[in-house]
Write a protein that holds these residues in place. Structure first.
Motif, PDB file in Angstrom:
ATOM      1  N   VAL A  49      93.047  51.790  60.170  1.00 16.83           N
ATOM      2  CA  VAL A  49      93.057  50.650  61.089  1.00 16.83           C
ATOM      3  C   VAL A  49      91.876  49.734  60.773  1.00 16.83           C
ATOM      4  CG1 VAL A  49      94.182  51.910  62.943  1.00 16.83           C
ATOM      5  CG2 VAL A  49      91.689  51.914  62.804  1.00 16.83           C
ATOM      6  N   GLU A  50      92.081  48.466  61.054  1.00 10.79           N
ATOM      7  CA  GLU A  50      91.017  47.479  60.916  1.00 10.79           C
ATOM      8  C   GLU A  50      91.092  46.549  62.120  1.00 10.79           C
ATOM      9  OE1 GLU A  50      89.762  43.795  57.964  1.00 10.79           O
ATOM     10  OE2 GLU A  50      90.699  45.596  57.118  1.00 10.79           O
ATOM     11  N   VAL A  51      89.993  46.421  62.835  1.00  7.75           N
ATOM     12  CA  VAL A  51      89.970  45.594  64.039  1.00  7.75           C
ATOM     13  C   VAL A  51      88.803  44.615  63.978  1.00  7.75           C
ATOM     14  CG1 VAL A  51      91.054  47.370  65.457  1.00  7.75           C
ATOM     15  CG2 VAL A  51      88.562  47.262  65.322  1.00  7.75           C
ATOM     16  N   ARG A  52      88.954  43.498  64.714  1.00  4.58           N
ATOM     17  CA  ARG A  52      87.892  42.513  64.821  1.00  4.58           C
ATOM     18  C   ARG A  52      87.621  42.239  66.299  1.00  4.58           C
ATOM     19  NH1 ARG A  52      88.898  37.834  60.178  1.00  4.58           N
ATOM     20  NH2 ARG A  52      88.788  39.252  58.376  1.00  4.58           N
ATOM     21  N   GLU A  53      86.363  42.322  66.658  1.00  4.00           N
ATOM     22  CA  GLU A  53      85.975  42.070  68.042  1.00  4.00           C
ATOM     23  C   GLU A  53      84.669  41.273  68.062  1.00  4.00           C
ATOM     24  OE1 GLU A  53      87.663  42.624  70.651  1.00  4.00           O
ATOM     25  OE2 GLU A  53      89.230  43.981  69.917  1.00  4.00           O
ATOM     26  N   LYS A  54      84.383  40.686  69.208  1.00  3.04           N
ATOM     27  CA  LYS A  54      83.209  39.835  69.346  1.00  3.04           C
ATOM     28  C   LYS A  54      81.897  40.616  69.259  1.00  3.04           C
ATOM     29  CE  LYS A  54      84.507  35.540  69.764  1.00  3.04           C
ATOM     30  NZ  LYS A  54      83.943  34.494  68.857  1.00  3.04           N
ATOM     31  N   THR A  55      81.906  41.851  69.746  1.00  4.47           N
ATOM     32  CA  THR A  55      80.672  42.644  69.727  1.00  4.47           C
ATOM     33  C   THR A  55      80.874  43.910  68.910  1.00  4.47           C
ATOM     34  OG1 THR A  55      81.175  43.976  71.696  1.00  4.47           O
ATOM     35  CG2 THR A  55      80.128  41.817  72.048  1.00  4.47           C
ATOM     36  N   LEU A  56      79.766  44.465  68.461  1.00  3.88           N
ATOM     37  CA  LEU A  56      79.810  45.699  67.670  1.00  3.88           C
ATOM     38  C   LEU A  56      80.408  46.836  68.475  1.00  3.88           C
ATOM     39  CD1 LEU A  56      77.051  47.026  65.330  1.00  3.88           C
ATOM     40  CD2 LEU A  56      78.022  48.545  67.052  1.00  3.88           C
ATOM     41  N   GLU A  57      80.001  46.940  69.730  1.00  4.88           N
ATOM     42  CA  GLU A  57      80.484  48.039  70.571  1.00  4.88           C
ATOM     43  C   GLU A  57      81.981  47.925  70.823  1.00  4.88           C
ATOM     44  OE1 GLU A  57      80.078  51.617  72.678  1.00  4.88           O
ATOM     45  OE2 GLU A  57      78.842  50.577  71.178  1.00  4.88           O
ATOM     46  N   ALA A  59      84.185  46.526  68.829  1.00  2.16           N
ATOM     47  CA  ALA A  59      84.857  46.851  67.572  1.00  2.16           C
ATOM     48  C   ALA A  59      84.891  48.355  67.350  1.00  2.16           C
ATOM     49  CB  ALA A  59      84.157  46.155  66.407  1.00  2.16           C
ATOM     50  N   ARG A  60      83.779  49.010  67.616  1.00  2.00           N
ATOM     51  CA  ARG A  60      83.712  50.457  67.437  1.00  2.00           C
ATOM     52  C   ARG A  60      84.682  51.179  68.354  1.00  2.00           C
ATOM     53  NH1 ARG A  60      81.902  54.728  69.834  1.00  2.00           N
ATOM     54  NH2 ARG A  60      81.052  53.538  71.591  1.00  2.00           N
ATOM     55  N   LYS A  61      84.683  50.807  69.637  1.00  4.04           N
ATOM     56  CA  LYS A  61      85.556  51.459  70.608  1.00  4.04           C
ATOM     57  C   LYS A  61      87.032  51.239  70.270  1.00  4.04           C
ATOM     58  CE  LYS A  61      82.503  51.571  74.650  1.00  4.04           C
ATOM     59  NZ  LYS A  61      82.316  51.105  76.056  1.00  4.04           N
ATOM     60  N   GLN A  62      87.362  50.005  69.861  1.00  2.00           N
ATOM     61  CA  GLN A  62      88.747  49.696  69.518  1.00  2.00           C
ATOM     62  C   GLN A  62      89.214  50.512  68.315  1.00  2.00           C
ATOM     63  OE1 GLN A  62      90.754  48.101  71.268  1.00  2.00           O
ATOM     64  NE2 GLN A  62      92.219  46.871  70.118  1.00  2.00           N
ATOM     65  N   ALA A  63      88.364  50.612  67.275  1.00  2.00           N
ATOM     66  CA  ALA A  63      88.721  51.387  66.082  1.00  2.00           C
ATOM     67  C   ALA A  63      88.848  52.869  66.424  1.00  2.00           C
ATOM     68  CB  ALA A  63      87.678  51.175  64.991  1.00  2.00           C
ATOM     69  N   ASP A  64      87.918  53.383  67.228  1.00  2.00           N
ATOM     70  CA  ASP A  64      87.969  54.788  67.617  1.00  2.00           C
ATOM     71  C   ASP A  64      89.221  55.092  68.432  1.00  2.00           C
ATOM     72  OD1 ASP A  64      85.601  55.212  66.333  1.00  2.00           O
ATOM     73  OD2 ASP A  64      84.362  55.290  68.143  1.00  2.00           O
TER      74      ASP A  64
END
Length: 236
Positions: A49-57, A59-64
């Motif tokens: 999976v590859e996701v893009r989010e505004k914040t690092l946290e 992005a991490r949570k979405q990928a996890d």
């Protein structure tokens, strides 16, 4: 004096042994090749999976979260936990604007890659369809392999030895001699490694499978090759 005689005797014995070692029997040297072709019965799938989010946290949570959903789906489909491995993960900032020295990134990209051993080829298309639904948006590789590869390597070696012996018999018979005992043998067996399939092609074919008929992947053949070099003593 005795010491000198002893040393001379030792040198003579060593020299005689070396001379005897250099005298080789008449030999015929041949190469043999054995090849076994097998239909693969397993697939190694590399996807993630590859996701893009505004914040690092975020992005991490979405990928996890997506990775956990994918693993849960695989287990539900009967894939053993030992056949699922997280092989790569990353998270990094992306700066799209041309502003030099900008401290805040425009967004963060997070990736998680998993390698899965699929043992049921006839279920591959259905499994892939479900994986896309579970959150997979990247397929990095599809490779075919054979489970019991050592069995086929043994078969290839036997064929190679038979091929080498047949060559030796033909050569010596032409000279009115016979093949004797084996003096030396070297062997190298290759093949059986996963056969790669282009990831983009695999992903597109599987995504389009709903409108088609039949399987979307073809495993072809895995080729196992053994090469032997054998020296036979020639008997008159």
């Amino acid at each position: 004096m005795k010491k000198t005689l002893f040393l001379l005797l030792a040198f003579c014995i060593v020299g005689l042994a070396q001379a005897q070692q250099q005298i080789l029997p008449p030999m015929v040297n041949v190469n043999g090749v054995g090849e076994v072709r097998v239909q693969p019965d397993q697939v190694i799938l590399t996807m993630g999976v590859e996701v893009r989010e505004k914040t690092l946290e975020q992005a991490r949570k979405q990928a996890d979260s997506k990775a956990a959903a994918i693993i849960a789906y695989l287990k539900k489909q009967g894939v053993s936990e030992k056949d699922i491995q997280t092989s790569y993960m990353s998270i990094y900032p992306i700066y799209n604007s041309g502003e030099y020295g900008k401290a805040t990134p425009d967004f963060y990209t997070a990736q998680k890659t998993m390698t899965v051993l699929v043992k049921k080829l006839n279920k591959f298309d259905d499994l892939m369809s479900g994986l896309y639904g579970a959150g997979v948006n990247r397929v990095d590789g599809v490779a075919f392999q054979v489970a019991d590869i050592e069995k086929y390597k043994t078969q290839a070696r036997k064929l190679a030895v038979t091929n080498a012996k047949q060559k030796a018999i033909v050569l010596t018979n032409e000279l009115g001699a016979k093949v004797g005992r084996v003096y030396a043998i070297n062997e190298n067996t290759t093949g059986g490694r996963p056969m790669p399939m282009y990831a983009e092609a695999a992903m597109m074919k599987t995504m389009d499978s709903a409108g088609g008929e039949g399987p979307t992947i073809a495993g072809g053949e895995v080729i196992i090759t053994s090469n032997v070099s054998i020296s036979f003593v020639i008997e008159n």
